[in-house]
Design a protein around this motif. Structure first.
Motif, PDB file in Angstrom:
ATOM      1  N   ASP A 218       0.888  -1.022   0.114  1.00 36.87           N
ATOM      2  CA  ASP A 218      -0.022  -0.229   0.105  1.00 36.87           C
ATOM      3  C   ASP A 218       0.864   1.215  -0.079  1.00 36.87           C
ATOM      4  O   ASP A 218       1.699   1.507   0.821  1.00 36.87           O
ATOM      5  CB  ASP A 218      -0.859  -0.051   1.141  1.00 36.87           C
ATOM      6  CG  ASP A 218      -1.748   1.074   1.559  1.00 36.87           C
ATOM      7  OD1 ASP A 218      -1.899   1.895   0.427  1.00 36.87           O
ATOM      8  OD2 ASP A 218      -2.282   1.426   2.537  1.00 36.87           O
ATOM      9  N   GLU A 219       0.548   1.957  -1.005  1.00 37.90           N
ATOM     10  CA  GLU A 219       1.568   3.181  -0.961  1.00 37.90           C
ATOM     11  C   GLU A 219       1.524   4.410   0.142  1.00 37.90           C
ATOM     12  O   GLU A 219       2.321   5.110   0.379  1.00 37.90           O
ATOM     13  CB  GLU A 219       1.366   4.066  -2.437  1.00 37.90           C
ATOM     14  CG  GLU A 219       1.560   3.352  -3.537  1.00 37.90           C
ATOM     15  CD  GLU A 219       1.119   4.043  -5.051  1.00 37.90           C
ATOM     16  OE1 GLU A 219       0.483   5.278  -4.893  1.00 37.90           O
ATOM     17  OE2 GLU A 219       1.508   3.764  -5.944  1.00 37.90           O
ATOM     18  N   GLY A 220       0.597   4.027   0.821  1.00 39.20           N
ATOM     19  CA  GLY A 220       0.097   4.877   1.948  1.00 39.20           C
ATOM     20  C   GLY A 220       0.734   4.412   3.324  1.00 39.20           C
ATOM     21  O   GLY A 220       0.560   5.207   4.492  1.00 39.20           O
ATOM     22  N   LEU A 221       1.524   3.261   3.398  1.00 33.15           N
ATOM     23  CA  LEU A 221       1.931   2.795   4.378  1.00 33.15           C
ATOM     24  C   LEU A 221       3.388   3.444   4.808  1.00 33.15           C
ATOM     25  O   LEU A 221       4.331   3.344   4.094  1.00 33.15           O
ATOM     26  CB  LEU A 221       2.277   1.104   4.252  1.00 33.15           C
ATOM     27  CG  LEU A 221       2.818   0.323   5.509  1.00 33.15           C
ATOM     28  CD1 LEU A 221       1.632   0.466   6.597  1.00 33.15           C
ATOM     29  CD2 LEU A 221       3.095  -0.905   5.179  1.00 33.15           C
ATOM     30  N   LEU A 222       3.228   3.945   5.710  1.00 33.47           N
ATOM     31  CA  LEU A 222       4.446   4.852   6.263  1.00 33.47           C
ATOM     32  C   LEU A 222       5.123   4.508   7.569  1.00 33.47           C
ATOM     33  O   LEU A 222       4.205   4.161   8.487  1.00 33.47           O
ATOM     34  CB  LEU A 222       4.037   6.289   6.593  1.00 33.47           C
ATOM     35  CG  LEU A 222       3.376   7.123   5.666  1.00 33.47           C
ATOM     36  CD1 LEU A 222       3.100   8.511   5.620  1.00 33.47           C
ATOM     37  CD2 LEU A 222       4.343   7.298   4.038  1.00 33.47           C
ATOM     38  N   ILE A 223       6.345   4.526   7.653  1.00 34.21           N
ATOM     39  CA  ILE A 223       7.165   4.135   8.795  1.00 34.21           C
ATOM     40  C   ILE A 223       8.182   5.679   9.098  1.00 34.21           C
ATOM     41  O   ILE A 223       8.869   5.847   8.373  1.00 34.21           O
ATOM     42  CB  ILE A 223       7.968   2.895   8.711  1.00 34.21           C
ATOM     43  CG1 ILE A 223       7.247   1.687   8.394  1.00 34.21           C
ATOM     44  CG2 ILE A 223       8.594   2.817  10.250  1.00 34.21           C
ATOM     45  CD1 ILE A 223       8.038   0.495   8.579  1.00 34.21           C
ATOM     46  N   PHE A 224       7.792   6.306  10.204  1.00 32.58           N
ATOM     47  CA  PHE A 224       8.784   7.016  10.940  1.00 32.58           C
ATOM     48  C   PHE A 224       9.616   6.535  11.652  1.00 32.58           C
ATOM     49  O   PHE A 224       9.594   5.628  12.175  1.00 32.58           O
ATOM     50  CB  PHE A 224       7.738   8.123  11.522  1.00 32.58           C
ATOM     51  CG  PHE A 224       6.795   9.003  10.785  1.00 32.58           C
ATOM     52  CD1 PHE A 224       7.003   8.976   9.412  1.00 32.58           C
ATOM     53  CD2 PHE A 224       5.800   9.862  11.248  1.00 32.58           C
ATOM     54  CE1 PHE A 224       5.813   9.792   8.594  1.00 32.58           C
ATOM     55  CE2 PHE A 224       5.046  10.716  10.477  1.00 32.58           C
ATOM     56  CZ  PHE A 224       4.996  10.558   9.532  1.00 32.58           C
ATOM     57  N   PRO A 225      10.900   7.505  11.568  1.00 33.35           N
ATOM     58  CA  PRO A 225      12.053   6.990  12.370  1.00 33.35           C
ATOM     59  C   PRO A 225      11.636   7.554  13.785  1.00 33.35           C
ATOM     60  O   PRO A 225      10.754   8.397  13.799  1.00 33.35           O
ATOM     61  CB  PRO A 225      13.220   8.014  11.752  1.00 33.35           C
ATOM     62  CG  PRO A 225      12.622   8.739  11.136  1.00 33.35           C
ATOM     63  CD  PRO A 225      11.271   8.420  10.455  1.00 33.35           C
ATOM     64  N   LEU A 226      12.421   6.996  14.627  1.00 33.23           N
ATOM     65  CA  LEU A 226      12.350   7.376  16.111  1.00 33.23           C
ATOM     66  C   LEU A 226      13.754   7.572  16.526  1.00 33.23           C
ATOM     67  O   LEU A 226      14.704   6.680  16.539  1.00 33.23           O
ATOM     68  CB  LEU A 226      11.793   5.956  17.019  1.00 33.23           C
ATOM     69  CG  LEU A 226      10.371   5.995  16.967  1.00 33.23           C
ATOM     70  CD1 LEU A 226       9.760   4.694  17.626  1.00 33.23           C
ATOM     71  CD2 LEU A 226       9.618   7.078  17.651  1.00 33.23           C
ATOM     72  N   HIS A 227      14.049   8.949  16.804  1.00 34.53           N
ATOM     73  CA  HIS A 227      15.199   9.457  17.041  1.00 34.53           C
ATOM     74  C   HIS A 227      15.576   9.003  18.441  1.00 34.53           C
ATOM     75  O   HIS A 227      14.796   8.902  19.597  1.00 34.53           O
ATOM     76  CB  HIS A 227      15.317  10.690  16.755  1.00 34.53           C
ATOM     77  CG  HIS A 227      14.904  11.127  15.425  1.00 34.53           C
ATOM     78  ND1 HIS A 227      15.572  10.681  14.094  1.00 34.53           N
ATOM     79  CD2 HIS A 227      13.851  11.787  14.926  1.00 34.53           C
ATOM     80  CE1 HIS A 227      14.841  11.126  13.174  1.00 34.53           C
ATOM     81  NE2 HIS A 227      14.062  11.739  13.538  1.00 34.53           N
ATOM     82  N   ARG A 228      16.889   8.895  18.719  1.00 39.65           N
ATOM     83  CA  ARG A 228      17.468   8.918  20.250  1.00 39.65           C
ATOM     84  C   ARG A 228      17.902   9.953  20.895  1.00 39.65           C
ATOM     85  O   ARG A 228      18.767  10.821  20.199  1.00 39.65           O
ATOM     86  CB  ARG A 228      18.498   7.774  20.353  1.00 39.65           C
ATOM     87  CG  ARG A 228      18.234   6.217  20.032  1.00 39.65           C
ATOM     88  CD  ARG A 228      17.092   5.799  18.936  1.00 39.65           C
ATOM     89  NE  ARG A 228      16.938   4.459  18.966  1.00 39.65           N
ATOM     90  CZ  ARG A 228      15.862   3.637  18.510  1.00 39.65           C
ATOM     91  NH1 ARG A 228      15.256   4.536  17.595  1.00 39.65           N
ATOM     92  NH2 ARG A 228      15.681   2.364  18.617  1.00 39.65           N
ATOM     93  N   MET A 229      17.654  10.237  22.182  1.00 35.17           N
ATOM     94  CA  MET A 229      18.103  11.248  22.838  1.00 35.17           C
ATOM     95  C   MET A 229      18.748  10.860  24.021  1.00 35.17           C
ATOM     96  O   MET A 229      17.913  10.024  24.959  1.00 35.17           O
ATOM     97  CB  MET A 229      17.063  12.377  23.269  1.00 35.17           C
ATOM     98  CG  MET A 229      16.393  12.738  22.049  1.00 35.17           C
ATOM     99  SD  MET A 229      15.181  14.196  22.380  1.00 35.17           S
ATOM    100  CE  MET A 229      13.826  13.584  23.061  1.00 35.17           C
ATOM    101  N   VAL A 230      20.018  11.159  24.478  1.00 32.67           N
ATOM    102  CA  VAL A 230      20.697  10.640  25.687  1.00 32.67           C
ATOM    103  C   VAL A 230      20.587  11.721  26.641  1.00 32.67           C
ATOM    104  O   VAL A 230      21.149  12.704  26.272  1.00 32.67           O
ATOM    105  CB  VAL A 230      22.197  10.081  25.060  1.00 32.67           C
ATOM    106  CG1 VAL A 230      23.030   9.701  26.291  1.00 32.67           C
ATOM    107  CG2 VAL A 230      21.948   8.916  24.125  1.00 32.67           C
TER     108      VAL A 230
END
Length: 423
Positions: free
Chosen positions: A247-259
């Motif tokens: 499906d062209e509408g399937l999105l995965i966003f990145p999850l950024h790390r904060m230390v």
């Protein structure tokens, strides 16, 4: 694929409540205390009052509400079994519109060892105990898991799309900038065609691992208590939203790390230590970093944000040369594994237990938040990562491996309150 079935959904009655946008909420694990209060104030019938009650005994409170809402007509039970297509429309930061298409069904529960439903994340005991208490007290799936299947020829998409084009949705509401449209398919012939297409395909859990494992545990409890158990009872199935990986509408966003809260952390010394394994380029802020990551499509590349500046880093050699004997081959392809193992654990000394408990690590899908947190002194260093791909999720799942915590963020979340599944 695991067996999927239509079911008689429990839904809010339009006759009882006219503004249904005030009734839906995200799943429990992304509801902050402030959002929880906001949702409580939105409506006395908001689904958060079932999904994440504020009362001292939340499970009893949810159960009693369900009973009252059924008696008063706030909730109504559909008179026939159905599948429920649901399309979610969102707009990204560049102004592009995305429509993710899928449908709600009842998915048969399997042990992971049966390789019919495949996970990609580890789970924790606390959330599973919480959800099991809610299952047992309410006898209901209040929120859905999110599953994926591979239908390269888009056959299910076509079948459901033809139905959607010719019928009005039973719900069309916007929440947090996402439009949620839901339809009801009760035609037995159409349902059978959808089931047939998916018969030979596996299901991959995109989101809701804790709820799925809780469903398996709940099924075992109910089966043990039921001398007439047949395997066809509703508790053998779990409420699931299924979408096609194509499906062209399937999105995965990145999850950024904060230390944060590392003893003796020195940003200058840290950048020097990175030179042993990474090539480093100093950049002029968020714009240049975005271009840098876009240019590194195959290598393990990251953004590093510190009080000393913004840097793009890229692993010099092959991940296998460093990670062989530590993690498996499929996992070595994941950026987050390289980041966690080489940078967070070895260079910064953050243990796997500390990562799991978020003692020194927090996550965000908003890269602007990383820059703001460094600028304000709230964190010591931030790492900007690229999104995990759907293909990587499937490969890791098929290999029987699990990713590090917070490796994926499927957007948007499946809303709670569109419908419920009685067990």
């Amino acid at each position: 694929m695991p067996e999927i079935q239509p079911f008689r959904a429990l839904r809010y009655s339009p006759a009882a409540i006219d503004d249904q946008a005030r009734l839906i909420c995200p799943p429990y694990d992304v509801i902050s205390p402030s959002l929880q209060r906001e949702l409580y104030e939105a409506s006395p019938y908001n689904a958060v009052r079932l999904e994440l009650p504020m009362e001292p005994d939340p499970y009893k409170a949810a159960s009693e509400r369900i009973t009252r809402w059924l008696q008063s007509g706030v909730l109504t039970r559909d008179d026939e079994q159905a599948l429920y297509p649901c399309f979610q429309t969102s707009t990204d930061s560049a102004g592009h519109e995305h429509i993710r298409k899928g449908f709600f069904c009842a998915l048969r529960l399997y042990e992971f060892s049966e390789a019919q439903v495949l996970p990609h994340e580890r789970t924790l005991s606390g959330p599973k105990a919480d959800r099991l208490n809610l299952f047992r007290e309410t006898g209901m799936n209040i929120s859905s898991i999110f599953g994926l299947y591979a239908d390269e020829h888009l056959e299910v998409d076509r079948l459901i799309g033809e139905f959607v084009d010719g019928n009005e949705p039973v719900m069309d509401e916007e929440f947090q900038g996402v439009r949620n449209r839901m339809w009801k398919i009760s035609d037995k012939g159409l349902i059978a065609r959808v089931q047939q297409v998916l018969l030979e395909r596996k299901a991959y859990i995109a989101d809701g691992h804790h709820r799925y494992e809780t469903g398996v545990a709940y099924r075992k409890l109910r089966a043990a208590e039921n001398p007439s158990h047949t395997g066809r009872e509703p508790y053998n199935f779990i409420l699931t939203y299924l979408a096609n990986i194509y499906d062209e509408g399937l999105l995965i966003f990145p999850l950024h790390r904060m230390v944060h809260n590392l003893q003796g952390f020195d940003p200058g010394e840290f950048i020097k230590r990175l030179e042993a394994d990474f090539s480093i380029r100093q950049l002029k802020g968020r714009g240049e970093l975005s271009a840098y990551l876009d240019a590194h499509t195959s290598e393990h590349a990251f953004g590093v944000v510190t009080s000393r500046g913004t840097f793009g880093i890229c692993l010099k050699g092959m991940a296998a040369a460093i990670l062989d004997g530590v993690v498996s081959g499929p996992l070595q392809q994941l950026d987050v594994v390289v980041l966690h193992e080489i940078v967070l654990r070895r260079m910064l000394g953050i243990s796997p237990e500390a990562m799991r408990d978020q003692a020194n690590l927090v996550y965000t899908e908003n890269d602007c938040e990383v820059f703001d947190a460094v600028r304000n002194g709230d964190i010591q260093v931030g790492f900007i990562v690229k999104p995990t791909t759907v293909r990587q999720v499937m490969d890791i799942s098929a290999a029987g491996e699990v990713m590090p915590q917070k490796s994926t963020y499927f957007y948007p979340k499946i809303m709670t309150g569109l419908l419920f599944h009685e067990l």
